[in-house]
Scaffold this motif. Structure first.
Motif, PDB file in Angstrom:
ATOM      1  N   TYR A  14      36.910  34.452  33.717  1.00  0.00           N
ATOM      2  CA  TYR A  14      38.328  34.549  33.316  1.00  0.00           C
ATOM      3  C   TYR A  14      38.812  33.192  32.814  1.00  0.00           C
ATOM      4  CZ  TYR A  14      38.937  39.314  35.008  1.00  0.00           C
ATOM      5  OH  TYR A  14      38.854  40.673  35.161  1.00  0.00           O
ATOM      6  N   PHE A  18      37.269  31.251  36.462  1.00  0.00           N
ATOM      7  CA  PHE A  18      36.671  32.002  37.568  1.00  0.00           C
ATOM      8  C   PHE A  18      35.616  32.991  37.063  1.00  0.00           C
ATOM      9  CE2 PHE A  18      36.506  35.610  40.452  1.00  0.00           C
ATOM     10  CZ  PHE A  18      36.163  34.946  41.618  1.00  0.00           C
ATOM     11  N   ALA A  20      33.918  36.195  37.452  1.00  0.00           N
ATOM     12  CA  ALA A  20      34.099  37.454  38.187  1.00  0.00           C
ATOM     13  C   ALA A  20      32.844  38.323  38.149  1.00  0.00           C
ATOM     14  CB  ALA A  20      35.284  38.222  37.616  1.00  0.00           C
ATOM     15  N   ASN A  40      37.113  43.837  48.462  1.00  0.00           N
ATOM     16  CA  ASN A  40      38.160  43.388  47.527  1.00  0.00           C
ATOM     17  C   ASN A  40      37.672  42.200  46.728  1.00  0.00           C
ATOM     18  OD1 ASN A  40      40.474  44.122  50.052  1.00  0.00           O
ATOM     19  ND2 ASN A  40      40.470  45.087  48.066  1.00  0.00           N
ATOM     20  N   GLY A  41      37.976  42.250  45.427  1.00  0.00           N
ATOM     21  CA  GLY A  41      37.651  41.099  44.584  1.00  0.00           C
ATOM     22  C   GLY A  41      36.189  40.998  44.195  1.00  0.00           C
ATOM     23  N   ALA A  42      35.417  42.066  44.461  1.00  0.00           N
ATOM     24  CA  ALA A  42      33.976  42.021  44.176  1.00  0.00           C
ATOM     25  C   ALA A  42      33.681  42.017  42.678  1.00  0.00           C
ATOM     26  CB  ALA A  42      33.284  43.206  44.836  1.00  0.00           C
ATOM     27  N   GLY A  43      34.610  42.589  41.894  1.00  0.00           N
ATOM     28  CA  GLY A  43      34.400  42.645  40.447  1.00  0.00           C
ATOM     29  C   GLY A  43      34.317  44.063  39.913  1.00  0.00           C
ATOM     30  N   LYS A  44      34.658  45.054  40.746  1.00  0.00           N
ATOM     31  CA  LYS A  44      34.541  46.463  40.341  1.00  0.00           C
ATOM     32  C   LYS A  44      35.465  46.774  39.150  1.00  0.00           C
ATOM     33  CE  LYS A  44      35.775  47.909  44.464  1.00  0.00           C
ATOM     34  NZ  LYS A  44      35.972  46.653  45.202  1.00  0.00           N
ATOM     35  N   THR A  45      36.746  46.401  39.296  1.00  0.00           N
ATOM     36  CA  THR A  45      37.703  46.709  38.232  1.00  0.00           C
ATOM     37  C   THR A  45      37.345  45.945  36.956  1.00  0.00           C
ATOM     38  OG1 THR A  45      39.387  47.096  39.904  1.00  0.00           O
ATOM     39  CG2 THR A  45      40.171  46.776  37.657  1.00  0.00           C
ATOM     40  N   THR A  46      36.896  44.706  37.113  1.00  0.00           N
ATOM     41  CA  THR A  46      36.494  43.916  35.951  1.00  0.00           C
ATOM     42  C   THR A  46      35.359  44.628  35.211  1.00  0.00           C
ATOM     43  OG1 THR A  46      37.111  41.896  37.110  1.00  0.00           O
ATOM     44  CG2 THR A  46      35.660  41.640  35.220  1.00  0.00           C
ATOM     45  N   GLN A  85      43.801  52.695  38.816  1.00  0.00           N
ATOM     46  CA  GLN A  85      44.245  52.635  40.219  1.00  0.00           C
ATOM     47  C   GLN A  85      45.729  52.930  40.347  1.00  0.00           C
ATOM     48  OE1 GLN A  85      43.504  49.023  42.624  1.00  0.00           O
ATOM     49  NE2 GLN A  85      41.439  49.044  41.800  1.00  0.00           N
ATOM     50  N   GLU A 160      39.142  53.674  42.404  1.00  0.00           N
ATOM     51  CA  GLU A 160      39.725  53.926  43.729  1.00  0.00           C
ATOM     52  C   GLU A 160      40.694  55.105  43.735  1.00  0.00           C
ATOM     53  OE1 GLU A 160      40.813  50.502  45.924  1.00  0.00           O
ATOM     54  OE2 GLU A 160      39.258  49.320  44.946  1.00  0.00           O
ATOM     55  N   HIS A 192      36.396  51.907  48.465  1.00  0.00           N
ATOM     56  CA  HIS A 192      36.155  51.094  49.660  1.00  0.00           C
ATOM     57  C   HIS A 192      35.626  51.978  50.778  1.00  0.00           C
ATOM     58  CE1 HIS A 192      39.471  48.263  48.177  1.00  0.00           C
ATOM     59  NE2 HIS A 192      38.319  47.661  48.052  1.00  0.00           N
TER      60      HIS A 192
HETATM   61  N1  LIG Z   1      43.053  38.495  34.721  1.00  0.00           N
HETATM   62  C1  LIG Z   1      42.434  37.772  35.647  1.00  0.00           C
HETATM   63  N2  LIG Z   1      42.438  36.424  35.617  1.00  0.00           N
HETATM   64  C2  LIG Z   1      41.784  35.681  36.536  1.00  0.00           C
HETATM   65  N3  LIG Z   1      41.060  36.206  37.556  1.00  0.00           N
HETATM   66  C3  LIG Z   1      41.027  37.540  37.651  1.00  0.00           C
HETATM   67  C4  LIG Z   1      41.684  38.404  36.710  1.00  0.00           C
HETATM   68  N4  LIG Z   1      41.447  39.696  37.061  1.00  0.00           N
HETATM   69  C5  LIG Z   1      40.685  39.641  38.164  1.00  0.00           C
HETATM   70  N5  LIG Z   1      40.415  38.355  38.516  1.00  0.00           N
HETATM   71  C6  LIG Z   1      39.597  37.910  39.658  1.00  0.00           C
HETATM   72  O1  LIG Z   1      38.284  38.417  39.508  1.00  0.00           O
HETATM   73  C7  LIG Z   1      37.766  38.859  40.771  1.00  0.00           C
HETATM   74  C8  LIG Z   1      37.330  40.310  40.675  1.00  0.00           C
HETATM   75  O2  LIG Z   1      38.487  41.127  40.550  1.00  0.00           O
HETATM   76  P1  LIG Z   1      38.402  42.710  40.412  1.00  0.00           P
HETATM   77  O3  LIG Z   1      39.788  43.215  40.240  1.00  0.00           O
HETATM   78  O4  LIG Z   1      37.399  43.037  39.383  1.00  0.00           O
HETATM   79  O5  LIG Z   1      37.829  43.102  41.839  1.00  0.00           O
HETATM   80  P2  LIG Z   1      37.697  44.523  42.548  1.00  0.00           P
HETATM   81  O6  LIG Z   1      36.302  44.610  43.040  1.00  0.00           O
HETATM   82  O7  LIG Z   1      38.160  45.587  41.628  1.00  0.00           O
HETATM   83  O8  LIG Z   1      38.697  44.352  43.759  1.00  0.00           O
HETATM   84  P3  LIG Z   1      39.641  45.445  44.510  1.00  0.00           P
HETATM   85  O9  LIG Z   1      38.728  46.244  45.351  1.00  0.00           O
HETATM   86  O10 LIG Z   1      40.528  44.534  45.314  1.00  0.00           O
HETATM   87  O11 LIG Z   1      40.361  46.206  43.442  1.00  0.00           O
HETATM   88  C9  LIG Z   1      38.868  38.581  41.796  1.00  0.00           C
HETATM   89  O12 LIG Z   1      38.595  37.368  42.449  1.00  0.00           O
HETATM   90  C10 LIG Z   1      40.117  38.492  40.953  1.00  0.00           C
HETATM   91  O13 LIG Z   1      41.056  37.609  41.544  1.00  0.00           O
END
Ligand SMILES: Nc1ncnc2c1ncn2[C@@H]1O[C@H](COP(=O)(O)OP(=O)(O)OP(=O)(O)O)[C@@H](O)[C@H]1O
Length: 309
Positions: A14, A18, A20, A40-46, A85, A160, A192
């Motif tokens: 990002y 960071f 991701a 949480n924050g694993a990177g699934k949504t990314t 979500q 989710e 989750h």
């Molecule tokens: N637009 C962004 N800018 C900077 N960092 C981001 C951005 N979007 C997500 N992140 C970071 O990337 C990491 C992965 O986020 P992501 O949303 O992909 O996780 P996730 O597995 O979907 O989490 P959750 O289960 O909480 O939804 C997190 O640390 C988040 O803070």
């Protein structure tokens, strides 16, 4: 079989620097339900956002139905339905208009029969003329699914789908997913809930700290559950496993005060009686015996230990 979605070495950093996703590769099979589990924050949504073309990868390649999601964005995107979500519906719009509008966004011609089919399939036909603000939370989630299916995608991503919903609604969602699968829709679901993954998925992927830690057939993971350990506590520490016990799958643990026997609990003959006799014959005195079993939860916790951000 060619995968319907192919993710190769996808890395995402990002703007703030960071990282991701750290080089994720994943093939999704046509018609399967794949559950992506991760803290949480694993990177699934990314990852989902990149596959769906909402976010761009820093490097790597994604193909959907053979179409590159960057070079051939439209063709790739038209094969995908995304259920986000967050509930993001126009409150004063009717269910029918909401869903029809989504189809139009993909440039598909109006198809009343298809609209009726998906609204009936999702038990929303009675509500087709209701404004979305008049719907219950569960119905709103189903409208999101109807929207995602409006342009007849081959792959449905559910981010989710049951987070924060009550038990009854969760069951409803599971039924809906099973129904969609039986209609040939490939489903990728992030969750989750280990129970949800166990119930719904053909394969389970575990993602943590931006990396895929494991992707396995659910049946294979379940077979793993069949693996048990018999822990024999010894009255006196042993220096090693006696040669006479070489035929068993044994390890010495806890500084020699325990012998651990790995066995498959689903087999008719576990070998436990024979082992206990042989331990005695080898002159080892036992003070206690217990069994341990690994579960999907253990595997998950083990692989993602300390990984939540
Ligand atoms: N637009 C962004 N800018 C900077 N960092 C981001 C951005 N979007 C997500 N992140 C970071 O990337 C990491 C992965 O986020 P992501 O949303 O992909 O996780 P996730 O597995 O979907 O989490 P959750 O289960 O909480 O939804 C997190 O640390 C988040 O803070």
């Amino acid at each position: 079989m060619t995968p319907i979605v192919s993710v190769k070495d996808v890395q995402k950093t990002y703007d703030g620097g960071f990282e991701a996703l750290k080089g994720v590769s994943l093939d999704i099979r046509d018609g399967e339900v794949l559950a992506l589990l991760g803290p949480n924050g694993a990177g699934k949504t990314t990852l989902i956002s990149i596959i769906c073309g909402i976010a761009t990868a820093t490097s790597g390649q994604v193909k959907v139905g053979g179409h590159d999601t960057v070079d051939d964005y439209r063709a790739a995107r038209s094969l995908i339905g995304l259920v986000p979500q967050e509930i993001n519906l126009e409150p004063f719009e009717t269910v029918m208009n909401t869903v029809t509008f989504s189809r139009g966004l993909f440039g598909k011609p109006r198809d009343d029969a298809h609209m009726e089919r998906i609204l009936r399939q999702l038990s929303l036909w009675d509500k087709k003329d209701a404004q979305t603000k008049e719907l219950s939370g569960g119905m709103k989630r189903r409208v999101l699914i109807a929207k995602a299916l409006a342009h007849e995608p081959k792959v449905l991503f559910l981010d989710e789908p049951t987070a924060g919903v009550d038990v009854e609604l969760r069951r409803d969602m599971w039924e809906t997913m099973k129904d969609l699968k039986s209609h040939g829709v490939t489903i990728i679901l992030t969750t989750h809930y280990i129970e949800e993954a166990e119930l719904m998925a053909d394969r389970i992927g575990i993602i943590a700290k931006g990396e895929i830690k494991l992707v396995r057939e659910k049946e294979a993971l379940m077979a793993e559950l069949g693996k048990k350990q018999l822990v024999v506590e010894l009255s006196e520490r042993a220096n090693g496993i006696p040669e006479s016990l070489g035929k068993y799958d044994l390890t010495l643990s806890d500084g020699g005060s325990e012998i651990v026997y790995h066995y498959d609990s689903r087999k008719d003959r576990t070998g436990i009686t024979r082992l206990l006799n042989d331990l005695q014959a080898a002159g080892l005195q036992m003070s206690d015996v217990r069994t341990e079993q690994s579960s999907l939860e253990d595997i998950f916790v083990d692989l993602t230990k300390g990984d939540a951000r």
